[in-house]
Design a protein around this motif. Structure first.
Motif, PDB file in Angstrom:
ATOM      1  N   MET A 131       0.873  -1.158   0.000  1.00  0.00           N
ATOM      2  CA  MET A 131       0.000   0.000   0.000  1.00  0.00           C
ATOM      3  C   MET A 131       0.917   1.217   0.000  1.00  0.00           C
ATOM      4  SD  MET A 131      -2.830   1.379   2.739  1.00  0.00           S
ATOM      5  CE  MET A 131      -1.611   1.431   4.051  1.00  0.00           C
ATOM      6  N   HIS A 132       0.849   1.996  -1.059  1.00  0.00           N
ATOM      7  CA  HIS A 132       1.662   3.198  -1.186  1.00  0.00           C
ATOM      8  C   HIS A 132       0.756   4.403  -1.032  1.00  0.00           C
ATOM      9  CE1 HIS A 132       3.683   6.499  -3.338  1.00  0.00           C
ATOM     10  NE2 HIS A 132       4.798   5.921  -2.945  1.00  0.00           N
ATOM     11  N   ILE A 133       1.047   5.235  -0.054  1.00  0.00           N
ATOM     12  CA  ILE A 133       0.321   6.481   0.129  1.00  0.00           C
ATOM     13  C   ILE A 133       1.282   7.599  -0.251  1.00  0.00           C
ATOM     14  CG2 ILE A 133      -0.874   8.011   1.740  1.00  0.00           C
ATOM     15  CD1 ILE A 133      -2.336   5.352   1.356  1.00  0.00           C
ATOM     16  N   GLY A 134       0.909   8.351  -1.276  1.00  0.00           N
ATOM     17  CA  GLY A 134       1.718   9.476  -1.728  1.00  0.00           C
ATOM     18  C   GLY A 134       1.002  10.779  -1.459  1.00  0.00           C
ATOM     19  N   TRP A 135       1.765  11.804  -1.139  1.00  0.00           N
ATOM     20  CA  TRP A 135       1.191  13.126  -0.876  1.00  0.00           C
ATOM     21  C   TRP A 135       1.495  13.984  -2.093  1.00  0.00           C
ATOM     22  CZ3 TRP A 135      -2.394  14.019   2.357  1.00  0.00           C
ATOM     23  CH2 TRP A 135      -2.699  15.316   2.789  1.00  0.00           C
ATOM     24  N   VAL A 136       0.446  14.446  -2.781  1.00  0.00           N
ATOM     25  CA  VAL A 136       0.610  15.108  -4.073  1.00  0.00           C
ATOM     26  C   VAL A 136      -0.081  16.470  -4.099  1.00  0.00           C
ATOM     27  CG1 VAL A 136       0.808  12.913  -5.305  1.00  0.00           C
ATOM     28  CG2 VAL A 136      -1.429  13.975  -5.066  1.00  0.00           C
ATOM     29  N   ARG A 137       0.421  17.350  -4.962  1.00  0.00           N
ATOM     30  CA  ARG A 137      -0.247  18.636  -5.195  1.00  0.00           C
ATOM     31  C   ARG A 137      -1.581  18.367  -5.866  1.00  0.00           C
ATOM     32  NH1 ARG A 137       1.896  23.503  -4.826  1.00  0.00           N
ATOM     33  NH2 ARG A 137       4.072  23.710  -4.307  1.00  0.00           N
ATOM     34  N   ASP A 138      -2.573  19.185  -5.531  1.00  0.00           N
ATOM     35  CA  ASP A 138      -3.910  18.962  -6.090  1.00  0.00           C
ATOM     36  C   ASP A 138      -4.191  19.772  -7.352  1.00  0.00           C
ATOM     37  OD1 ASP A 138      -4.388  21.534  -5.188  1.00  0.00           O
ATOM     38  OD2 ASP A 138      -5.772  20.927  -3.606  1.00  0.00           O
ATOM     39  N   GLY A 139      -3.194  20.470  -7.876  1.00  0.00           N
ATOM     40  CA  GLY A 139      -3.398  21.272  -9.067  1.00  0.00           C
ATOM     41  C   GLY A 139      -3.805  22.698  -8.755  1.00  0.00           C
ATOM     42  N   ARG A 140      -4.082  22.970  -7.507  1.00  0.00           N
ATOM     43  CA  ARG A 140      -4.402  24.326  -7.056  1.00  0.00           C
ATOM     44  C   ARG A 140      -3.317  24.722  -6.058  1.00  0.00           C
ATOM     45  NH1 ARG A 140      -8.970  21.235  -7.314  1.00  0.00           N
ATOM     46  NH2 ARG A 140      -8.951  20.808  -5.108  1.00  0.00           N
ATOM     47  N   ASP A 141      -3.697  25.140  -4.882  1.00  0.00           N
ATOM     48  CA  ASP A 141      -2.712  25.537  -3.875  1.00  0.00           C
ATOM     49  C   ASP A 141      -2.577  24.514  -2.751  1.00  0.00           C
ATOM     50  OD1 ASP A 141      -2.089  27.908  -5.131  1.00  0.00           O
ATOM     51  OD2 ASP A 141      -3.663  29.033  -4.093  1.00  0.00           O
ATOM     52  N   GLY A 142      -3.227  23.392  -2.881  1.00  0.00           N
ATOM     53  CA  GLY A 142      -3.219  22.421  -1.802  1.00  0.00           C
ATOM     54  C   GLY A 142      -2.618  21.081  -2.197  1.00  0.00           C
ATOM     55  N   TYR A 143      -2.788  20.146  -1.293  1.00  0.00           N
ATOM     56  CA  TYR A 143      -2.274  18.786  -1.452  1.00  0.00           C
ATOM     57  C   TYR A 143      -3.359  17.800  -1.044  1.00  0.00           C
ATOM     58  CZ  TYR A 143       2.400  20.804  -1.758  1.00  0.00           C
ATOM     59  OH  TYR A 143       3.504  21.517  -2.139  1.00  0.00           O
ATOM     60  N   HIS A 144      -3.174  16.552  -1.420  1.00  0.00           N
ATOM     61  CA  HIS A 144      -4.041  15.470  -0.963  1.00  0.00           C
ATOM     62  C   HIS A 144      -3.265  14.162  -1.118  1.00  0.00           C
ATOM     63  CE1 HIS A 144      -4.745  15.213  -5.314  1.00  0.00           C
ATOM     64  NE2 HIS A 144      -4.969  13.934  -5.081  1.00  0.00           N
ATOM     65  N   ALA A 145      -3.823  13.109  -0.569  1.00  0.00           N
ATOM     66  CA  ALA A 145      -3.170  11.805  -0.649  1.00  0.00           C
ATOM     67  C   ALA A 145      -3.673  11.028  -1.856  1.00  0.00           C
ATOM     68  CB  ALA A 145      -3.421  10.996   0.617  1.00  0.00           C
ATOM     69  N   GLN A 146      -2.812  10.148  -2.298  1.00  0.00           N
ATOM     70  CA  GLN A 146      -3.112   9.231  -3.393  1.00  0.00           C
ATOM     71  C   GLN A 146      -2.704   7.839  -2.900  1.00  0.00           C
ATOM     72  OE1 GLN A 146      -1.843  10.609  -7.380  1.00  0.00           O
ATOM     73  NE2 GLN A 146      -0.460   8.864  -7.269  1.00  0.00           N
ATOM     74  N   MET A 147      -3.610   6.887  -2.974  1.00  0.00           N
ATOM     75  CA  MET A 147      -3.337   5.530  -2.491  1.00  0.00           C
ATOM     76  C   MET A 147      -3.184   4.591  -3.688  1.00  0.00           C
ATOM     77  SD  MET A 147      -5.486   3.143   0.170  1.00  0.00           S
ATOM     78  CE  MET A 147      -6.984   3.124  -0.805  1.00  0.00           C
ATOM     79  N   THR A 148      -2.084   3.855  -3.706  1.00  0.00           N
ATOM     80  CA  THR A 148      -1.825   2.909  -4.782  1.00  0.00           C
ATOM     81  C   THR A 148      -1.620   1.530  -4.186  1.00  0.00           C
ATOM     82  OG1 THR A 148      -0.751   4.637  -6.077  1.00  0.00           O
ATOM     83  CG2 THR A 148      -0.309   2.355  -6.724  1.00  0.00           C
ATOM     84  N   ALA A 149      -2.266   0.542  -4.782  1.00  0.00           N
ATOM     85  CA  ALA A 149      -2.035  -0.860  -4.423  1.00  0.00           C
ATOM     86  C   ALA A 149      -1.089  -1.441  -5.467  1.00  0.00           C
ATOM     87  CB  ALA A 149      -3.338  -1.631  -4.398  1.00  0.00           C
ATOM     88  N   LEU A 150       0.053  -1.939  -5.003  1.00  0.00           N
ATOM     89  CA  LEU A 150       1.010  -2.619  -5.872  1.00  0.00           C
ATOM     90  C   LEU A 150       1.022  -4.080  -5.450  1.00  0.00           C
ATOM     91  CD1 LEU A 150       2.688   0.311  -4.897  1.00  0.00           C
ATOM     92  CD2 LEU A 150       3.604  -0.338  -7.102  1.00  0.00           C
ATOM     93  N   VAL A 151       1.030  -4.985  -6.422  1.00  0.00           N
ATOM     94  CA  VAL A 151       0.914  -6.394  -6.085  1.00  0.00           C
ATOM     95  C   VAL A 151       1.915  -7.255  -6.837  1.00  0.00           C
ATOM     96  CG1 VAL A 151      -1.548  -6.203  -5.533  1.00  0.00           C
ATOM     97  CG2 VAL A 151      -0.855  -6.858  -7.838  1.00  0.00           C
ATOM     98  N   LYS A 152       2.227  -8.387  -6.202  1.00  0.00           N
ATOM     99  CA  LYS A 152       2.978  -9.452  -6.844  1.00  0.00           C
ATOM    100  C   LYS A 152       2.237 -10.747  -6.492  1.00  0.00           C
ATOM    101  CE  LYS A 152       7.440  -9.548  -6.175  1.00  0.00           C
ATOM    102  NZ  LYS A 152       8.826  -9.922  -5.843  1.00  0.00           N
ATOM    103  N   PRO A 153       1.311 -11.180  -7.380  1.00  0.00           N
ATOM    104  CA  PRO A 153       0.559 -12.406  -7.100  1.00  0.00           C
ATOM    105  C   PRO A 153       1.484 -13.618  -7.035  1.00  0.00           C
ATOM    106  CG  PRO A 153      -0.489 -11.138  -8.837  1.00  0.00           C
ATOM    107  CD  PRO A 153       0.869 -10.538  -8.605  1.00  0.00           C
ATOM    108  N   ASN A 154       1.100 -14.588  -6.214  1.00  0.00           N
ATOM    109  CA  ASN A 154       1.867 -15.808  -6.064  1.00  0.00           C
ATOM    110  C   ASN A 154       1.299 -16.880  -7.002  1.00  0.00           C
ATOM    111  OD1 ASN A 154       3.651 -17.731  -5.124  1.00  0.00           O
ATOM    112  ND2 ASN A 154       2.452 -18.207  -3.296  1.00  0.00           N
ATOM    113  N   GLY A 155       1.804 -16.922  -8.213  1.00  0.00           N
ATOM    114  CA  GLY A 155       1.406 -17.952  -9.176  1.00  0.00           C
ATOM    115  C   GLY A 155      -0.049 -17.867  -9.601  1.00  0.00           C
ATOM    116  N   LEU A 156      -0.560 -18.996 -10.066  1.00  0.00           N
ATOM    117  CA  LEU A 156      -1.943 -19.064 -10.544  1.00  0.00           C
ATOM    118  C   LEU A 156      -2.945 -18.818  -9.425  1.00  0.00           C
ATOM    119  CD1 LEU A 156      -1.762 -22.080 -13.028  1.00  0.00           C
ATOM    120  CD2 LEU A 156      -1.908 -19.635 -13.570  1.00  0.00           C
TER     121      LEU A 156
END
Length: 191
Positions: A131-156
């Motif tokens: 679970m990656h939580i990044g803090w990013v500019r919102d395109g205006r004068d503020g910021y917000h979080a962005q949550m990314t799920a990165l995975v490595k499945p175990n086989g089939l």
């Protein structure tokens, strides 16, 4: 709000150098408007939650953990430090020094935390996930979080598991988790 994968992959996150073998599964904008230094506040809120508030999400997780118990998916030898080494083993010294907090309500272990990133990991017989939580500019004068799920499945088994939970994630889990994060954020922002 769900975002395109490029919302994560085009940013200069440190996670790219540490986990190039994980695929981006989901990217979401979190309802957490704030200033440039508010990631730590969000991490403390996410890590410190005592229970899964939403009854639908709590029920789904209870069913999942029970199924994992019956099928042996979540045995300790299947997790981080068992079937897979911790991502912490890959960290450069500067990130190893800033582990961040573990989560109370979910079985995620913190990997590292910087001013604009927090990464936590979970592994079982089906998948190793970040679970990656990044803090990013919102395109205006503020910021917000962005949550990314990165995975490595175990086989089939892992690929089948990820495909099987996809409709539950999109229809039930993510909308409710994002709502809870937003509600907690607003409550914490009040004087």
């Amino acid at each position: 709000m769900r975002l395109p994968k490029t919302a994560h992959t085009t940013r200069p996150w440190r996670i790219h150098e540490i986990a190039p073998d994980f695929r981006v599964e989901d990217v979401w904008a979190l309802p957490t408007p704030g200033g440039p230094d508010d990631l730590d506040r969000l991490v403390r809120q996410m890590a410190g939650g005592d229970e899964i508030e939403n009854v639908v999400v709590r029920t789904l997780f209870t069913v999942r953990w029970k199924l994992g118990e019956v099928l042996g998916w979540d045995d300790s030898e299947e997790g981080v430090g068992g079937r897979v080494p911790s991502l912490r083993d890959r960290l450069p010294d500067d990130l190893r020094a800033v582990p961040g907090p573990d989560m109370r309500s979910y079985p995620f272990t913190s990997v590292y935390q910087t001013r604009d990133e927090w990464v936590a990991e979970l592994a079982n017989r089906t998948v190793h996930t970040l679970m990656h939580i990044g803090w990013v500019r919102d395109g205006r004068d503020g910021y917000h979080a962005q949550m990314t799920a990165l995975v490595k499945p175990n086989g089939l088994l892992g690929e089948a598991y990820m495909a099987g939970i996809l409709p539950f994630r999109y229809a039930l889990v993510y909308p409710r988790v994002l709502d809870t994060i937003g509600r907690r954020w607003r409550a914490g922002a009040e004087p």
